[in-house]
Design an enzyme around this catalytic site. Structure first.
Site, mmCIF file in Angstrom:
data_model
loop_
_atom_site.group_PDB
_atom_site.id
_atom_site.type_symbol
_atom_site.label_atom_id
_atom_site.label_comp_id
_atom_site.label_asym_id
_atom_site.label_seq_id
_atom_site.Cartn_x
_atom_site.Cartn_y
_atom_site.Cartn_z
ATOM 1 N N LYS A 1 8.178 13.274 -5.682
ATOM 2 C CA LYS A 1 7.826 14.252 -4.658
ATOM 3 C C LYS A 1 7.682 13.618 -3.278
ATOM 4 O O LYS A 1 7.761 14.300 -2.260
ATOM 5 C CB LYS A 1 6.463 14.902 -5.012
ATOM 6 C CG LYS A 1 6.426 15.638 -6.330
ATOM 7 C CD LYS A 1 4.969 16.086 -6.583
ATOM 8 C CE LYS A 1 4.807 16.580 -7.984
ATOM 9 N NZ LYS A 1 3.386 16.816 -8.287
ATOM 10 N N GLY A 2 7.382 12.329 -3.262
ATOM 11 C CA GLY A 2 6.929 11.680 -2.039
ATOM 12 C C GLY A 2 7.846 11.815 -0.839
ATOM 13 O O GLY A 2 7.385 11.893 0.298
ATOM 14 N N GLU B 1 13.988 7.845 -0.042
ATOM 15 C CA GLU B 1 12.679 7.527 -0.609
ATOM 16 C C GLU B 1 11.619 7.512 0.482
ATOM 17 O O GLU B 1 11.922 7.245 1.651
ATOM 18 C CB GLU B 1 12.712 6.131 -1.254
ATOM 19 C CG GLU B 1 13.050 6.118 -2.724
ATOM 20 C CD GLU B 1 11.878 6.596 -3.590
ATOM 21 O OE1 GLU B 1 10.983 7.288 -3.076
ATOM 22 O OE2 GLU B 1 11.867 6.280 -4.771
ATOM 23 N N ASP B 2 10.369 7.760 0.088
ATOM 24 C CA ASP B 2 9.266 7.578 1.037
ATOM 25 C C ASP B 2 8.872 6.109 1.107
ATOM 26 O O ASP B 2 8.617 5.580 2.175
ATOM 27 C CB ASP B 2 8.054 8.455 0.675
ATOM 28 C CG ASP B 2 7.628 8.287 -0.775
ATOM 29 O OD1 ASP B 2 8.420 7.760 -1.588
ATOM 30 O OD2 ASP B 2 6.499 8.684 -1.105
ATOM 31 N N ASP C 1 8.618 -0.203 -3.061
ATOM 32 C CA ASP C 1 7.497 -1.101 -3.333
ATOM 33 C C ASP C 1 7.976 -2.203 -4.289
ATOM 34 O O ASP C 1 8.628 -3.148 -3.859
ATOM 35 C CB ASP C 1 6.367 -0.244 -3.914
ATOM 36 C CG ASP C 1 5.039 -0.946 -3.949
ATOM 37 O OD1 ASP C 1 4.998 -2.173 -3.863
ATOM 38 O OD2 ASP C 1 4.000 -0.264 -4.065
ATOM 39 N N LYS D 1 7.858 -2.213 1.386
ATOM 40 C CA LYS D 1 6.875 -3.289 1.150
ATOM 41 C C LYS D 1 7.603 -4.459 0.507
ATOM 42 O O LYS D 1 7.524 -4.665 -0.703
ATOM 43 C CB LYS D 1 5.803 -2.801 0.156
ATOM 44 C CG LYS D 1 4.668 -2.019 0.721
ATOM 45 C CD LYS D 1 3.630 -1.835 -0.392
ATOM 46 C CE LYS D 1 2.596 -0.810 -0.011
ATOM 47 N NZ LYS D 1 1.663 -0.527 -1.143
ATOM 48 N N PHE E 1 -2.277 -0.011 0.618
ATOM 49 C CA PHE E 1 -1.999 1.252 -0.071
ATOM 50 C C PHE E 1 -2.071 2.347 0.992
ATOM 51 O O PHE E 1 -3.070 2.479 1.699
ATOM 52 C CB PHE E 1 -3.028 1.511 -1.184
ATOM 53 C CG PHE E 1 -2.703 2.743 -1.978
ATOM 54 C CD1 PHE E 1 -1.704 2.712 -2.937
ATOM 55 C CD2 PHE E 1 -3.372 3.937 -1.745
ATOM 56 C CE1 PHE E 1 -1.378 3.855 -3.663
ATOM 57 C CE2 PHE E 1 -3.055 5.090 -2.461
ATOM 58 C CZ PHE E 1 -2.053 5.042 -3.418
ATOM 59 N N ASP F 1 0.893 10.014 -1.736
ATOM 60 C CA ASP F 1 -0.337 10.574 -2.306
ATOM 61 C C ASP F 1 -1.268 9.526 -2.894
ATOM 62 O O ASP F 1 -0.884 8.390 -3.174
ATOM 63 C CB ASP F 1 0.018 11.559 -3.429
ATOM 64 C CG ASP F 1 0.512 10.838 -4.685
ATOM 65 O OD1 ASP F 1 1.440 10.005 -4.570
ATOM 66 O OD2 ASP F 1 -0.033 11.089 -5.772
ATOM 67 N N ARG G 1 -0.766 14.315 0.516
ATOM 68 C CA ARG G 1 0.664 14.345 0.861
ATOM 69 C C ARG G 1 0.895 15.130 2.154
ATOM 70 O O ARG G 1 1.842 14.883 2.879
ATOM 71 C CB ARG G 1 1.469 15.013 -0.251
ATOM 72 C CG ARG G 1 1.550 14.239 -1.552
ATOM 73 C CD ARG G 1 2.605 14.871 -2.445
ATOM 74 N NE ARG G 1 2.494 14.498 -3.844
ATOM 75 C CZ ARG G 1 3.046 13.408 -4.384
ATOM 76 N NH1 ARG G 1 3.723 12.577 -3.656
ATOM 77 N NH2 ARG G 1 2.904 13.167 -5.682
HETATM 78 C C1 PRP Z 1 6.490 6.388 -5.510
HETATM 79 C C2 PRP Z 1 7.520 6.451 -4.395
HETATM 80 C C3 PRP Z 1 8.713 5.770 -5.011
HETATM 81 C C4 PRP Z 1 8.089 4.749 -5.939
HETATM 82 C C5 PRP Z 1 8.195 3.399 -5.309
HETATM 83 O O1 PRP Z 1 6.709 7.437 -6.375
HETATM 84 O O2 PRP Z 1 7.796 7.762 -4.024
HETATM 85 O O3 PRP Z 1 9.530 6.647 -5.737
HETATM 86 O O4 PRP Z 1 6.731 5.137 -6.132
HETATM 87 O O5 PRP Z 1 7.567 2.423 -6.063
HETATM 88 P P1 PRP Z 1 8.326 1.224 -6.767
HETATM 89 O O6 PRP Z 1 9.265 0.626 -5.753
HETATM 90 O O7 PRP Z 1 7.198 0.288 -7.133
HETATM 91 O O8 PRP Z 1 9.034 1.727 -7.979
HETATM 92 P P2 PRP Z 1 5.635 7.982 -7.428
HETATM 93 O O9 PRP Z 1 5.985 7.453 -8.787
HETATM 94 O O10 PRP Z 1 4.251 7.681 -6.946
HETATM 95 O O11 PRP Z 1 5.907 9.543 -7.451
HETATM 96 P P3 PRP Z 1 5.760 10.596 -6.238
HETATM 97 O O12 PRP Z 1 6.927 10.350 -5.299
HETATM 98 O O13 PRP Z 1 5.848 11.922 -6.924
HETATM 99 O O14 PRP Z 1 4.439 10.367 -5.556
#
Ligand code: PRP
Length: 181
Positions: A37-38, A95-96, A99, A127, A148, A155, A161
């Site tokens: 969703k991000g 992507e948002d 990480d 990051k 964070f 979120d 969000r």
């Molecule tokens: C978050 C973000 C990325 C992912 C990045 O999604 O939106 O998709 O984590 O992290 P990574 O590089 O360590 O894999 P999340 O799983 O929190 O779902 P969301 O977008 O619904 O909040």
């Protein structure tokens, strides 16, 4: 919560990326694959900064790796897939935040099987210090430290969000002051 990135700063970086994408795909069609969703707020704003010389289509994919935790559990769960046939198409994953890279690594594998003409990665926040797999964005708004962050799609346990800016968030302090988990 300390504000790290204002609404205006986010808009500036989004417009810069939109200009880069407009230049790179001039006269072509692209499919923006928004990772829910991000990325929903970023993608909505980004799409509107890409100029009319690019034929922009939008689709969504939903994955989850964090659950309600602040650290990736390392397992990427596919929840909703795209509807578009991307074979032979130019795809930009939106992507948002990038990480550990695990989510994008799995997403790239998943989409490459459908043989797109190209597959690029666009993220608002990166990051690089947290990476577990070697993966780098083609388009990036902000390279950030290991804070964070929440807001503008990001979120904490599904909250925040909807904030227009992005803030540093300390889950432990939040728990000790509110008693919430
Ligand atoms: C978050 C973000 C990325 C992912 C990045 O999604 O939106 O998709 O984590 O992290 P990574 O590089 O360590 O894999 P999340 O799983 O929190 O779902 P969301 O977008 O619904 O909040």
């Amino acid at each position: 919560m300390k504000q790290l990135y204002s609404k205006q700063a986010i808009a500036r970086q989004t417009a810069r990326i939109g200009t880069e994408i407009s230049r790179d795909y001039q006269g072509l069609e692209i499919i923006l694959v928004v990772v829910l969703k991000g990325a929903m707020f970023f993608a909505a704003d980004l799409a509107r900064t890409i100029n009319n010389d690019v034929n922009v289509k939008i689709d969504f994919i939903r994955v989850s790796s964090y659950g309600t935790s602040t650290e990736s559990c390392g397992v990427v769960t596919f929840k909703t897939d795209i509807e578009t046939d991307i074979s032979g198409k130019h795809v930009v994953l939106v992507e948002d935040i990038l990480d550990s890279g695990l989510t994008l690594f799995e997403l790239q594998k998943h989409l490459q099987k459908r043989q797109p003409a190209s597959l690029k990665v666009c993220t608002l926040f990166d990051k690089p210090g947290n990476r577990v797999v070697a993966i780098n964005p083609d388009y990036c708004g902000f390279s950030i430290k290991n804070d964070f962050i929440i807001g503008y799609g990001l979120d904490y346990a599904e909250r925040y969000r909807n904030l227009s800016a992005v803030y540093r968030f300390d889950p432990e302090q939040h728990q000790s002051t509110t008693g919430e988990s």
